[in-house]
Design a protein around this motif. Structure first.
Motif, PDB file in Angstrom:
ATOM      1  N   GLY A   1       0.812  -1.211   0.000  1.00  0.00           N
ATOM      2  CA  GLY A   1       0.000   0.000   0.000  1.00  0.00           C
ATOM      3  C   GLY A   1       0.844   1.258   0.000  1.00  0.00           C
ATOM      4  O   GLY A   1       0.496   2.254  -0.644  1.00  0.00           O
ATOM      5  N   HIS A   2       1.961   1.231   0.721  1.00  0.00           N
ATOM      6  CA  HIS A   2       2.863   2.386   0.724  1.00  0.00           C
ATOM      7  C   HIS A   2       3.426   2.627  -0.677  1.00  0.00           C
ATOM      8  O   HIS A   2       3.513   3.772  -1.136  1.00  0.00           O
ATOM      9  CB  HIS A   2       4.007   2.154   1.708  1.00  0.00           C
ATOM     10  CG  HIS A   2       3.617   2.313   3.139  1.00  0.00           C
ATOM     11  ND1 HIS A   2       3.581   3.530   3.779  1.00  0.00           N
ATOM     12  CD2 HIS A   2       3.239   1.396   4.066  1.00  0.00           C
ATOM     13  CE1 HIS A   2       3.212   3.365   5.040  1.00  0.00           C
ATOM     14  NE2 HIS A   2       2.988   2.078   5.238  1.00  0.00           N
TER      15      HIS A   2
ATOM     16  N   VAL B   1       3.404   5.767  -5.850  1.00  0.00           N
ATOM     17  CA  VAL B   1       3.186   5.824  -7.305  1.00  0.00           C
ATOM     18  C   VAL B   1       2.097   6.843  -7.629  1.00  0.00           C
ATOM     19  O   VAL B   1       2.219   7.646  -8.567  1.00  0.00           O
ATOM     20  CB  VAL B   1       2.819   4.426  -7.840  1.00  0.00           C
ATOM     21  CG1 VAL B   1       2.311   4.507  -9.273  1.00  0.00           C
ATOM     22  CG2 VAL B   1       4.035   3.498  -7.763  1.00  0.00           C
ATOM     23  N   GLU B   2       1.019   6.830  -6.840  1.00  0.00           N
ATOM     24  CA  GLU B   2      -0.073   7.779  -7.088  1.00  0.00           C
ATOM     25  C   GLU B   2       0.386   9.213  -6.865  1.00  0.00           C
ATOM     26  O   GLU B   2       0.102  10.100  -7.676  1.00  0.00           O
ATOM     27  CB  GLU B   2      -1.258   7.452  -6.177  1.00  0.00           C
ATOM     28  CG  GLU B   2      -2.450   8.364  -6.400  1.00  0.00           C
ATOM     29  CD  GLU B   2      -3.636   8.004  -5.523  1.00  0.00           C
ATOM     30  OE1 GLU B   2      -4.671   8.695  -5.624  1.00  0.00           O
ATOM     31  OE2 GLU B   2      -3.527   7.049  -4.731  1.00  0.00           O
ATOM     32  N   ARG B   3       1.099   9.459  -5.758  1.00  0.00           N
ATOM     33  CA  ARG B   3       1.571  10.821  -5.472  1.00  0.00           C
ATOM     34  C   ARG B   3       2.534  11.315  -6.538  1.00  0.00           C
ATOM     35  O   ARG B   3       2.617  12.518  -6.804  1.00  0.00           O
ATOM     36  CB  ARG B   3       2.250  10.868  -4.100  1.00  0.00           C
ATOM     37  CG  ARG B   3       1.308  10.706  -2.924  1.00  0.00           C
ATOM     38  CD  ARG B   3       1.978  11.111  -1.621  1.00  0.00           C
ATOM     39  NE  ARG B   3       3.183  10.357  -1.370  1.00  0.00           N
ATOM     40  CZ  ARG B   3       3.243   9.222  -0.679  1.00  0.00           C
ATOM     41  NH1 ARG B   3       2.126   8.700  -0.179  1.00  0.00           N
ATOM     42  NH2 ARG B   3       4.388   8.599  -0.484  1.00  0.00           N
TER      43      ARG B   3
ATOM     44  N   LEU C   1      10.120   4.381  -0.025  1.00  0.00           N
ATOM     45  CA  LEU C   1      10.479   5.059  -1.260  1.00  0.00           C
ATOM     46  C   LEU C   1       9.618   6.314  -1.432  1.00  0.00           C
ATOM     47  O   LEU C   1       8.423   6.299  -1.141  1.00  0.00           O
ATOM     48  CB  LEU C   1      10.258   4.114  -2.441  1.00  0.00           C
ATOM     49  CG  LEU C   1      10.800   4.526  -3.807  1.00  0.00           C
ATOM     50  CD1 LEU C   1      12.313   4.534  -3.802  1.00  0.00           C
ATOM     51  CD2 LEU C   1      10.277   3.575  -4.880  1.00  0.00           C
ATOM     52  N   SER C   2      10.233   7.404  -1.914  1.00  0.00           N
ATOM     53  CA  SER C   2       9.510   8.667  -2.035  1.00  0.00           C
ATOM     54  C   SER C   2       9.136   8.966  -3.479  1.00  0.00           C
ATOM     55  O   SER C   2       9.766   8.490  -4.424  1.00  0.00           O
ATOM     56  CB  SER C   2      10.358   9.822  -1.485  1.00  0.00           C
ATOM     57  OG  SER C   2      11.432  10.102  -2.378  1.00  0.00           O
TER      58      SER C   2
ATOM     59  N   ILE D   1      15.320   2.867   0.119  1.00  0.00           N
ATOM     60  CA  ILE D   1      15.172   1.609  -0.608  1.00  0.00           C
ATOM     61  C   ILE D   1      15.336   0.408   0.341  1.00  0.00           C
ATOM     62  O   ILE D   1      15.627  -0.705  -0.101  1.00  0.00           O
ATOM     63  CB  ILE D   1      16.161   1.535  -1.804  1.00  0.00           C
ATOM     64  CG1 ILE D   1      17.567   2.010  -1.452  1.00  0.00           C
ATOM     65  CG2 ILE D   1      15.654   2.406  -2.940  1.00  0.00           C
ATOM     66  CD1 ILE D   1      18.343   1.036  -0.660  1.00  0.00           C
ATOM     67  N   LEU D   2      15.108   0.653   1.626  1.00  0.00           N
ATOM     68  CA  LEU D   2      15.125  -0.436   2.592  1.00  0.00           C
ATOM     69  C   LEU D   2      14.046  -1.451   2.241  1.00  0.00           C
ATOM     70  O   LEU D   2      12.852  -1.141   2.255  1.00  0.00           O
ATOM     71  CB  LEU D   2      14.890   0.107   4.006  1.00  0.00           C
ATOM     72  CG  LEU D   2      14.701  -0.937   5.112  1.00  0.00           C
ATOM     73  CD1 LEU D   2      15.996  -1.719   5.321  1.00  0.00           C
ATOM     74  CD2 LEU D   2      14.280  -0.260   6.424  1.00  0.00           C
TER      75      LEU D   2
END
Length: 315
Positions: free
Chosen positions: A40-41, A46-48, A116-117, A230-231
């Motif tokens: 979900g994160h 991806v959406e943001r 991931l951002s 990228i953990l």
């Protein structure tokens, strides 16, 4: 209109791993950080990031994943990797999506990287817009240990060397492979179809695309990111580590947005917690899912809240 807006993007999230080290009947990517599944994160990021197209690769025994993806991202295509034969093989499970996406870029993400951002996705996209055929997210660490090393010459990534295959000189390199990759859409399938499995595991490794791209005279570059981004989560200890980073980020974000935390390290957030400015939070507070707090409200010590809205009580 920005260059990226004219450069459509397909994100393919690989989420077919069994996660045996989690020792759980729950699929690995459904384990939560901040009360939101790992997958979900990634889907939220991806959406943001404004990615136009999305595909998710799942395993053959994961109907719960398909249902979750449909619920969270109904526009996404789901594909099944029926045999687990490596990361390139997993990506090719989404071949119909890749074949339909002939312009722009393809981002390859992993369902177990919740930190991931969207800024990193934007940087990968921009690198491809600027002319790279392949972009690899890398990170610098003081403990490179088992990570693959990124061999860079004159600003170009020449190879990814697995630690077990690296020379002593290469093992001294602390720029490591973060796994996340980007491809120009018009080169992606061409490279994937040339990846072989002549290795001890008999698997098709996505990292081999770097060597193939170099051999074809294509540009391959590194986009360096923070190690924590990228953990990947492969066991319960890494799940705990990701939770700690997530909570630290939430606390910092809340305080920077005008929220008072009397004892920040004792306050725990969910991914969907919403706090207005001038909220005051006393020690030992847990925000479960579905909580929003109006401006000026005070949350008393030792509170646990779920699925509620808290208004500011008038003086």
């Amino acid at each position: 209109m920005s260059e990226q807006a004219l450069f459509p993007t397909l994100a393919v999230v690989l989420a077919a791993g069994q996660g045996t080290r989690m020792r759980s009947s729950l699929p690995k990517v459904m384990h939560p950080v901040g009360n939101r599944p790992l997958l979900g994160h990634v889907l939220a990021t991806v959406e943001r990031a404004g990615v136009e197209r999305l595909a998710v690769v799942i395993g053959p025994d994961s109907p719960v994943l398909a249902d979750y993806v449909q619920q969270l991202a109904p526009h996404a295509q789901c594909f099944v990797q029926r045999q687990r034969l490596g990361t390139a093989h997993a990506l090719l499970a989404a071949r119909p999506a890749l074949q339909a996406h002939t312009e722009g870029c393809v981002l390859v993400l992993f369902g177990d990287t919740p930190l991931l951002s969207e800024q990193t996705l934007a940087r990968l996209r921009q690198t491809l817009v600027d002319g790279a055929a392949v972009a690899v997210a890398g990170f610098t660490t003081e403990q490179p240990g088992p990570y693959g090393r990124l061999l860079v010459e004159e600003g170009r990534l020449r190879a990814i060397r697995e630690a077990k295959d690296a020379s002593p000189q290469e093992l001294a390199i602390n720029l490591c492979n973060g796994g996340v990759m980007g491809f120009r859409a018009d080169q992606c399938l061409w490279l994937l179809e040339r990846i072989g499995n002549s290795n001890a595991q008999g698997e098709f490794y996505l990292t081999d695309a770097v060597m193939l791209a170099n051999d074809a005279g294509l540009s391959v570059v590194v986009v360096e990111v923070a190690e924590e981004e990228i953990l990947g989560v492969n066991d319960r200890e890494q799940l705990h580590a990701a939770e700690q980073v997530f909570q630290r980020r939430c606390r910092q974000q809340a305080m920077r947005a005008g929220v008072t935390l009397a004892a920040a390290d004792t306050v725990f957030f969910s991914a969907d917690t919403e706090l207005a400015t001038d909220v005051s939070i006393e020690p030992c507070v847990v925000f479960g899912p579905g909580v929003s707090v109006a401006g000026g409200a005070r949350i008393a010590a030792f509170s646990r809240l779920e699925y509620t809205h808290v208004e500011n009580e008038p003086a």
